[in-house]
Design a protein around this motif. Structure first.
Motif, PDB file in Angstrom:
ATOM      1  N   ALA A  96      52.299  43.392  45.910  1.00 18.67           N
ATOM      2  CA  ALA A  96      50.961  43.097  45.383  1.00 18.67           C
ATOM      3  C   ALA A  96      49.946  42.861  46.495  1.00 18.67           C
ATOM      4  CB  ALA A  96      51.018  41.863  44.484  1.00 18.67           C
ATOM      5  N   GLY A  97      50.415  42.786  47.738  1.00 17.69           N
ATOM      6  CA  GLY A  97      49.514  42.489  48.841  1.00 17.69           C
ATOM      7  C   GLY A  97      49.305  41.008  49.056  1.00 17.69           C
ATOM      8  N   MET A  98      50.149  40.187  48.426  1.00 18.36           N
ATOM      9  CA  MET A  98      50.045  38.740  48.583  1.00 18.36           C
ATOM     10  C   MET A  98      50.653  38.309  49.916  1.00 18.36           C
ATOM     11  SD  MET A  98      51.117  37.868  44.684  1.00 18.36           S
ATOM     12  CE  MET A  98      49.873  37.606  43.394  1.00 18.36           C
ATOM     13  N   LYS A  99      50.073  37.281  50.515  1.00 20.02           N
ATOM     14  CA  LYS A  99      50.488  36.848  51.845  1.00 20.02           C
ATOM     15  C   LYS A  99      51.186  35.487  51.846  1.00 20.02           C
ATOM     16  CE  LYS A  99      48.585  40.533  53.590  1.00 20.02           C
ATOM     17  NZ  LYS A  99      49.452  41.640  54.053  1.00 20.02           N
ATOM     18  N   TYR A 100      51.169  34.783  50.712  1.00 16.83           N
ATOM     19  CA  TYR A 100      51.886  33.512  50.628  1.00 16.83           C
ATOM     20  C   TYR A 100      52.352  33.300  49.199  1.00 16.83           C
ATOM     21  CZ  TYR A 100      47.310  31.415  49.227  1.00 16.83           C
ATOM     22  OH  TYR A 100      46.111  31.103  48.615  1.00 16.83           O
ATOM     23  N   VAL A 328      54.727  42.636  36.748  1.00 11.97           N
ATOM     24  CA  VAL A 328      55.119  43.263  38.013  1.00 11.97           C
ATOM     25  C   VAL A 328      54.287  44.519  38.249  1.00 11.97           C
ATOM     26  CG1 VAL A 328      56.989  44.414  39.263  1.00 11.97           C
ATOM     27  CG2 VAL A 328      57.465  42.331  37.952  1.00 11.97           C
ATOM     28  N   ALA A 329      54.111  45.321  37.187  1.00 11.48           N
ATOM     29  CA  ALA A 329      53.337  46.562  37.305  1.00 11.48           C
ATOM     30  C   ALA A 329      51.876  46.275  37.615  1.00 11.48           C
ATOM     31  CB  ALA A 329      53.467  47.377  36.015  1.00 11.48           C
ATOM     32  N   ARG A 330      51.317  45.249  36.962  1.00 15.97           N
ATOM     33  CA  ARG A 330      49.910  44.896  37.207  1.00 15.97           C
ATOM     34  C   ARG A 330      49.714  44.467  38.654  1.00 15.97           C
ATOM     35  NH1 ARG A 330      47.771  46.325  34.111  1.00 15.97           N
ATOM     36  NH2 ARG A 330      47.060  45.054  32.369  1.00 15.97           N
ATOM     37  N   LEU A 331      50.619  43.658  39.147  1.00 12.22           N
ATOM     38  CA  LEU A 331      50.520  43.200  40.531  1.00 12.22           C
ATOM     39  C   LEU A 331      50.692  44.358  41.511  1.00 12.22           C
ATOM     40  CD1 LEU A 331      52.531  39.855  40.240  1.00 12.22           C
ATOM     41  CD2 LEU A 331      50.069  40.088  40.581  1.00 12.22           C
ATOM     42  N   LYS A 332      51.585  45.270  41.204  1.00 13.98           N
ATOM     43  CA  LYS A 332      51.781  46.432  42.079  1.00 13.98           C
ATOM     44  C   LYS A 332      50.522  47.275  42.143  1.00 13.98           C
ATOM     45  CE  LYS A 332      55.140  50.029  43.195  1.00 13.98           C
ATOM     46  NZ  LYS A 332      56.427  50.658  42.812  1.00 13.98           N
ATOM     47  N   ASP A 333      49.818  47.382  41.014  1.00 10.96           N
ATOM     48  CA  ASP A 333      48.549  48.137  41.006  1.00 10.96           C
ATOM     49  C   ASP A 333      47.499  47.429  41.858  1.00 10.96           C
ATOM     50  OD1 ASP A 333      49.574  50.129  39.399  1.00 10.96           O
ATOM     51  OD2 ASP A 333      48.788  49.297  37.534  1.00 10.96           O
ATOM     52  N   MET A 334      47.501  46.123  41.849  1.00  9.34           N
ATOM     53  CA  MET A 334      46.605  45.383  42.735  1.00  9.34           C
ATOM     54  C   MET A 334      46.948  45.689  44.192  1.00  9.34           C
ATOM     55  SD  MET A 334      46.191  41.618  40.957  1.00  9.34           S
ATOM     56  CE  MET A 334      44.800  41.139  42.008  1.00  9.34           C
ATOM     57  N   GLY A 335      48.245  45.753  44.475  1.00  8.84           N
ATOM     58  CA  GLY A 335      48.680  46.081  45.827  1.00  8.84           C
ATOM     59  C   GLY A 335      48.251  47.464  46.254  1.00  8.84           C
ATOM     60  N   SER A 336      48.264  48.411  45.323  1.00  8.11           N
ATOM     61  CA  SER A 336      47.816  49.775  45.639  1.00  8.11           C
ATOM     62  C   SER A 336      46.341  49.775  45.991  1.00  8.11           C
ATOM     63  CB  SER A 336      48.083  50.704  44.438  1.00  8.11           C
ATOM     64  OG  SER A 336      49.466  50.820  44.191  1.00  8.11           O
TER      65      SER A 336
END
Length: 445
Positions: A96-100, A328-336
């Motif tokens: 998702a691009g989360m750092k913590y 999980v899918a929503r967070l992955k799209d944020m990461g994209s």
């Protein structure tokens, strides 16, 4: 002596510390350098989880209400999340691009997700018998995610804590012989376990609003924690004042940063802050909980960064230990999205413009990142005093036409924006943008 004290208060103010923090020894306060590194992260995962997920109700708050205490307090005996996988949780955060990542090691209900030596009401008393906190700490190291721990000041299960549940005053007398002094010792013992055994980057406290907890206790606890780990970051909820759900940017709080809850904080270039917000509606898992749209998720992150804050975005894993596939899918799209536009989020400062429903801005060096949320063809914003824009273009895309006249900047945008969730326009300037004071702006189409 008075002149020295005044100077100390001034230095604390310049570092963004509150009046309450001024009562602490300045030597123990978390340094500005450490806080700047924390704020550069911008995006983290909050996780609310525990035996209550067996009922699908809110963690802590549903005790005595949707779930009778006799039921709630014994759920741990059948809590067996066989699908829990720390690597999968942390990989979801990483994708998702989360750092913590911040886990509710102990919420208001008192249940502990680690094998605490100071209570039997912990994960080792369940059929699962695995150290959730320890497994997550290990997985965070693997994925280079900062590991953080949530710990509630109040505890409606522990016998020495005076209150049983703050939402029902009739239960206040249930404790036979409460002892707040003993409870504070209990807290210190558990927090020492957590700091020494798992080396968290940050501690996220909650629940200081109840009467048994005092300002003096908060000051003492902050001081104690700093003896365990000097650079430990501590949120603002050890004190009696914090912005939370109601106030905005309160001038007084005890800790290192403010925590507006379920809302986006206001632009603030002095005091570090972090919005905590749910991806659905409930903090802990709820069946068929309504999830935010991808557009709302991305624009929330951009508005938070545009206000110079971090976003701690909450997921609630199910009782079997898995995070809902849709989340999980929503967070992955944020990461994209972040893979393409992350330069406009990470390691930036907010502003100089106040975020609104049409756009937000972040800045770094000689660049302003303009996050456009609505399909507008012309966008007009106030000029930045003493700053000239040399070039405007869509990030990784075409040049954007602009005019700077009569104190305004007018941008002509494509009829169809490249990203309907958040198209980032880069404004290259002739000088550094970091020192530009916040600019009030109205939404103009």
């Amino acid at each position: 002596m008075k002149r020295i004290a005044t100077l100390c208060l001034l230095l604390l103010a310049l570092n963004g510390y509150s009046q309450t923090n001024a009562e602490l020894d300045p030597k123990i306060l978390t340094s500005k350098a450490v806080m700047n590194q924390f704020m550069d992260l911008r995006f983290g995962m909050f996780i609310h989880w525990g035996p209550v997920t067996l009922r699908g109700t809110e963690i802590g708050w549903s005790r005595h209400h949707q779930v009778p205490a006799t039921d709630y307090d014994t759920l741990y005996k059948v809590f067996n999340p066989i699908n829990f996988n720390a690597d999968e949780w942390v990989k979801t955060a990483s994708d998702a691009g989360m750092k913590y990542l911040t886990i509710t090691a102990k919420h208001h209900d008192g249940f502990c997700l680690w094998p605490s030596a100071y209570t039997d009401y912990n994960i080792m008393a369940t059929p699962f018998k695995k150290d959730v906190v320890g497994l997550l700490a290990k997985a965070c190291k693997k994925y280079h995610i900062k590991f953080c721990i949530y710990y509630s000041v109040l505890d409606w299960y522990q016998e020495n804590y005076p209150l049983d549940n703050s939402t029902d005053p009739k239960l206040a007398d249930k404790r036979k012989k409460p002892d707040m002094e003993k409870y504070v010792v209990y807290m210190k013992n558990q927090l020492k376990e957590l700091v020494k055994n798992y080396d968290p980057y940050m501690l996220w406290f909650d629940g200081p609003w109840e009467a048994p907890w005092t300002k003096a206790m908060g000051l003492d606890m902050y001081t104690y924690l700093k003896t365990l780990k000097k650079d430990l970051i501590i949120n603002n909820r050890l004190g009696k004042s914090f912005s939370g759900i109601d106030a905005d940017g309160t001038a007084k709080f005890l800790g290192d940063y403010d925590t507006p809850e379920q809302r986006i904080g206001s632009l603030n270039m002095q005091t570090p802050w972090e919005t905590c917000m749910t991806i659905c509606e409930q903090w802990s898992w709820k069946p068929n909980d309504k999830m935010k749209s991808l557009q709302t998720c991305i624009q929330t992150l951009a508005k938070v960064a545009g206000g110079n804050g971090n976003l701690l975005f909450n997921v609630g894993p199910r009782s079997d230990g898995a995070i809902e596939p849709a989340q999980v899918a929503r967070l992955k799209d944020m990461g994209s999205w972040l893979k393409q536009y992350g330069t406009a989020i990470y390691n930036t400062h907010g502003g100089p413009y106040n975020p609104n429903d049409t756009f937000a801005t972040t800045r770094s060096g000689k660049k302003i990142y303009l996050h456009v949320f609505k399909p507008v063809t012309t966008l007009t914003i106030p000029e930045m005093p003493g700053v000239k824009i040399n070039k405007a273009y869509i990030m990784k895309g075409a040049t954007v036409a602009l005019m700077q006249t009569n104190g305004q900047i007018t941008l002509t945008l494509p009829a169809v924006l490249p990203d309907p969730n958040d198209t980032v326009i880069v404004l290259e300037t002739d000088k550094s943008t970091i020192d530009i004071a916040p600019i009030k702006n109205e939404e103009k189409k």
